[in-house]
Design a protein around this motif. Structure first.
Motif, mmCIF file in Angstrom:
data_model
loop_
_atom_site.group_PDB
_atom_site.id
_atom_site.type_symbol
_atom_site.label_atom_id
_atom_site.label_comp_id
_atom_site.label_asym_id
_atom_site.label_seq_id
_atom_site.Cartn_x
_atom_site.Cartn_y
_atom_site.Cartn_z
ATOM 1 N N GLY A 87 -19.527 3.948 -3.495
ATOM 2 C CA GLY A 87 -20.438 3.190 -2.647
ATOM 3 C C GLY A 87 -19.913 1.841 -2.226
ATOM 4 O O GLY A 87 -20.685 1.004 -1.754
ATOM 5 N N THR A 88 -18.607 1.596 -2.399
ATOM 6 C CA THR A 88 -18.027 0.313 -2.030
ATOM 7 C C THR A 88 -17.155 0.452 -0.785
ATOM 8 O O THR A 88 -16.744 1.550 -0.409
ATOM 9 C CB THR A 88 -17.170 -0.260 -3.172
ATOM 10 O OG1 THR A 88 -16.069 0.638 -3.419
ATOM 11 C CG2 THR A 88 -17.989 -0.413 -4.444
ATOM 12 N N THR A 89 -16.839 -0.688 -0.175
ATOM 13 C CA THR A 89 -15.967 -0.679 0.983
ATOM 14 C C THR A 89 -14.563 -0.224 0.608
ATOM 15 O O THR A 89 -13.838 0.314 1.447
ATOM 16 C CB THR A 89 -15.908 -2.071 1.635
ATOM 17 O OG1 THR A 89 -15.652 -3.058 0.633
ATOM 18 C CG2 THR A 89 -17.208 -2.393 2.336
ATOM 19 N N ALA A 90 -14.167 -0.431 -0.647
ATOM 20 C CA ALA A 90 -12.847 0.038 -1.088
ATOM 21 C C ALA A 90 -12.781 1.560 -1.029
ATOM 22 O O ALA A 90 -11.786 2.134 -0.550
ATOM 23 C CB ALA A 90 -12.559 -0.444 -2.505
ATOM 24 N N GLU A 91 -13.825 2.229 -1.509
ATOM 25 C CA GLU A 91 -13.852 3.694 -1.459
ATOM 26 C C GLU A 91 -13.732 4.184 -0.018
ATOM 27 O O GLU A 91 -12.931 5.070 0.290
ATOM 28 C CB GLU A 91 -15.147 4.232 -2.071
ATOM 29 C CG GLU A 91 -15.242 5.750 -2.015
ATOM 30 C CD GLU A 91 -16.623 6.289 -2.353
ATOM 31 O OE1 GLU A 91 -16.721 7.513 -2.568
ATOM 32 O OE2 GLU A 91 -17.588 5.505 -2.378
ATOM 33 N N ASN B 159 -8.451 5.611 5.570
ATOM 34 C CA ASN B 159 -7.176 5.109 6.079
ATOM 35 C C ASN B 159 -5.944 5.509 5.268
ATOM 36 O O ASN B 159 -4.821 5.420 5.773
ATOM 37 C CB ASN B 159 -7.222 3.579 6.163
ATOM 38 C CG ASN B 159 -8.266 3.094 7.134
ATOM 39 O OD1 ASN B 159 -8.093 3.169 8.340
ATOM 40 N ND2 ASN B 159 -9.376 2.595 6.596
ATOM 41 N N HIS B 160 -6.144 5.938 4.028
ATOM 42 C CA HIS B 160 -4.997 6.277 3.179
ATOM 43 C C HIS B 160 -5.305 7.521 2.353
ATOM 44 O O HIS B 160 -5.458 7.453 1.133
ATOM 45 C CB HIS B 160 -4.636 5.094 2.273
ATOM 46 C CG HIS B 160 -4.131 3.906 3.025
ATOM 47 N ND1 HIS B 160 -2.864 3.849 3.559
ATOM 48 C CD2 HIS B 160 -4.745 2.742 3.356
ATOM 49 C CE1 HIS B 160 -2.703 2.687 4.187
ATOM 50 N NE2 HIS B 160 -3.821 2.000 4.085
ATOM 51 N N VAL C 31 0.817 -1.210 0.000
ATOM 52 C CA VAL C 31 0.000 0.000 0.000
ATOM 53 C C VAL C 31 0.854 1.265 0.000
ATOM 54 O O VAL C 31 0.427 2.317 -0.498
ATOM 55 C CB VAL C 31 -0.966 -0.010 1.209
ATOM 56 C CG1 VAL C 31 -0.216 0.160 2.519
ATOM 57 C CG2 VAL C 31 -2.049 1.044 1.048
ATOM 58 N N THR C 32 2.068 1.190 0.518
ATOM 59 C CA THR C 32 2.940 2.376 0.536
ATOM 60 C C THR C 32 3.295 2.836 -0.875
ATOM 61 O O THR C 32 3.600 4.013 -1.094
ATOM 62 C CB THR C 32 4.236 2.095 1.313
ATOM 63 O OG1 THR C 32 4.912 0.977 0.717
ATOM 64 C CG2 THR C 32 3.931 1.772 2.776
ATOM 65 N N SER D 162 -4.886 -9.067 -0.008
ATOM 66 C CA SER D 162 -5.801 -8.859 1.108
ATOM 67 C C SER D 162 -5.376 -7.629 1.898
ATOM 68 O O SER D 162 -4.235 -7.528 2.335
ATOM 69 C CB SER D 162 -5.816 -10.084 2.027
ATOM 70 O OG SER D 162 -6.763 -9.922 3.063
ATOM 71 N N ILE D 163 -6.304 -6.696 2.050
ATOM 72 C CA ILE D 163 -6.039 -5.484 2.807
ATOM 73 C C ILE D 163 -7.322 -5.098 3.537
ATOM 74 O O ILE D 163 -8.433 -5.350 3.056
ATOM 75 C CB ILE D 163 -5.554 -4.340 1.880
ATOM 76 C CG1 ILE D 163 -5.056 -3.159 2.719
ATOM 77 C CG2 ILE D 163 -6.624 -3.918 0.898
ATOM 78 C CD1 ILE D 163 -4.358 -2.085 1.894
ATOM 79 N N GLY D 164 -7.194 -4.506 4.701
ATOM 80 C CA GLY D 164 -8.369 -4.161 5.487
ATOM 81 C C GLY D 164 -8.888 -5.362 6.253
ATOM 82 O O GLY D 164 -8.183 -6.356 6.443
#
Length: 289
Positions: free
Chosen positions: A166-170, A176-177, A153-154, A226-228
């Motif tokens: 409208g997604t959990t990714a958004e 968090n970032h 992610v860095t 996998s993240i989050g």
């Protein structure tokens, strides 16, 4: 991109997800309060003879329209079984195509009876809709071009990450970032087109989906598998529609006894994933995670 790696990562995030709670996504942020139209009861659905089910039409392999114009996918396979067991035939399912950001509103306005569109359970959504028992586990993943692979992610700092509204990714990356620039689209196909066109450096959504997409699109790899948190996917109904909710919960428990969702995996996901994903890392039977 091996199933062993995904299994370990999902296993590690499961505990974190259960402790920290699910990531929250904002569906139509300006829409709050009660429903704008009353949902049909279970009895009314039976009397009408059809059940309206909201699904994706562009999220392969979970809900998509194939080359013959037929709706297919993991969610759709389940939806057809609901219609068959409730109304006697899978043809009694009336499919309504939704976008990620419209799922809550389609329930509130009673445009659908049930949402089966890869709907992640979050605390915020629980305030607006009622979720049934889960039938799948999922975390977020990030796919990017092999030529500029994002494996941590860095590496996304000051880069452009594509997400669907409208997604959990958004929500996850917004909260968090904030060092990551987000390019947002309404539809999944638009997001994938943007990735293919090079308008973004990577795309994030459910890891199950980006893994499938990368297998079908040479030159792209899921560098972050996998993240989050590890979240769950579940059917949703309009808040307060207890009769329908109770029936769906009972149906999920009954289907668990015949390992229905493993069969669903074999029919709809196995042809895409092959041996890359162990079904035990994705499937939930009987609503028991």
């Amino acid at each position: 991109m091996k199933k062993k790696i995904l299994g370990v990562l999902l296993g590690v995030t499961l505990a974190a997800g259960l402790l920290a709670g699910c990531s929250q996504a904002k569906d139509n942020p300006g829409t709050t309060g009660g429903a704008s139209a009353k949902a049909r009861t279970l009895s009314e659905i039976k009397e009408d003879g059809t059940i309206k089910i909201g699904v994706f039409s562009d999220k392969n392999p979970f809900g998509y329209v194939d080359s013959n114009g037929k709706i297919q996918g993991y969610d759709v396979y389940f939806a057809k079984r609901l219609a068959k067991d409730l109304l006697g035939s899978e043809d009694k399912a009336e499919f309504v195509y939704v976008e990620a950001a419209s799922r809550v509103e389609y329930l509130k306005s009673a445009k659908v009876d049930v949402i089966l569109a890869n709907f992640t359970v979050t605390d915020e959504r629980k305030e607006q809709v009622d979720f049934a028992l889960p039938y799948m586990k999922v975390a977020l993943g990030v796919v990017s071009p092999d030529a500029a692979l994002i494996s941590d992610v860095t590496q996304l700092k000051d880069k452009t990450l594509i997400v669907v509204k409208g997604t959990t990714a958004e929500t996850y990356f917004s909260e968090n970032h904030q060092e990551v620039k987000l390019l947002k689209f309404d539809e999944y196909q638009e997001a994938y087109d943007a990735l293919l066109d090079g308008r973004g450096d990577a795309f994030s959504t459910d890891n199950t989906e980006v893994l499938a997409w990368a297998l079908q699109n040479k030159g792209f790899t899921v560098g972050i598998e996998s993240i989050g948190n590890l979240d769950t996917i579940a059917p949703a109904v309009q808040k307060g529609n207890k009769e329908l909710l109770d029936w769906i919960n009972s149906e999920i428990e009954t289907l668990g006894k015949e390992q229905f969702f493993h069969k669903d995996f074999e029919e709809t996901l196995k042809p895409v994933y092959g041996d890359e994903i162990d079904p035990e890392n994705l499937v939930v039977e009987g609503g028991q995670v």
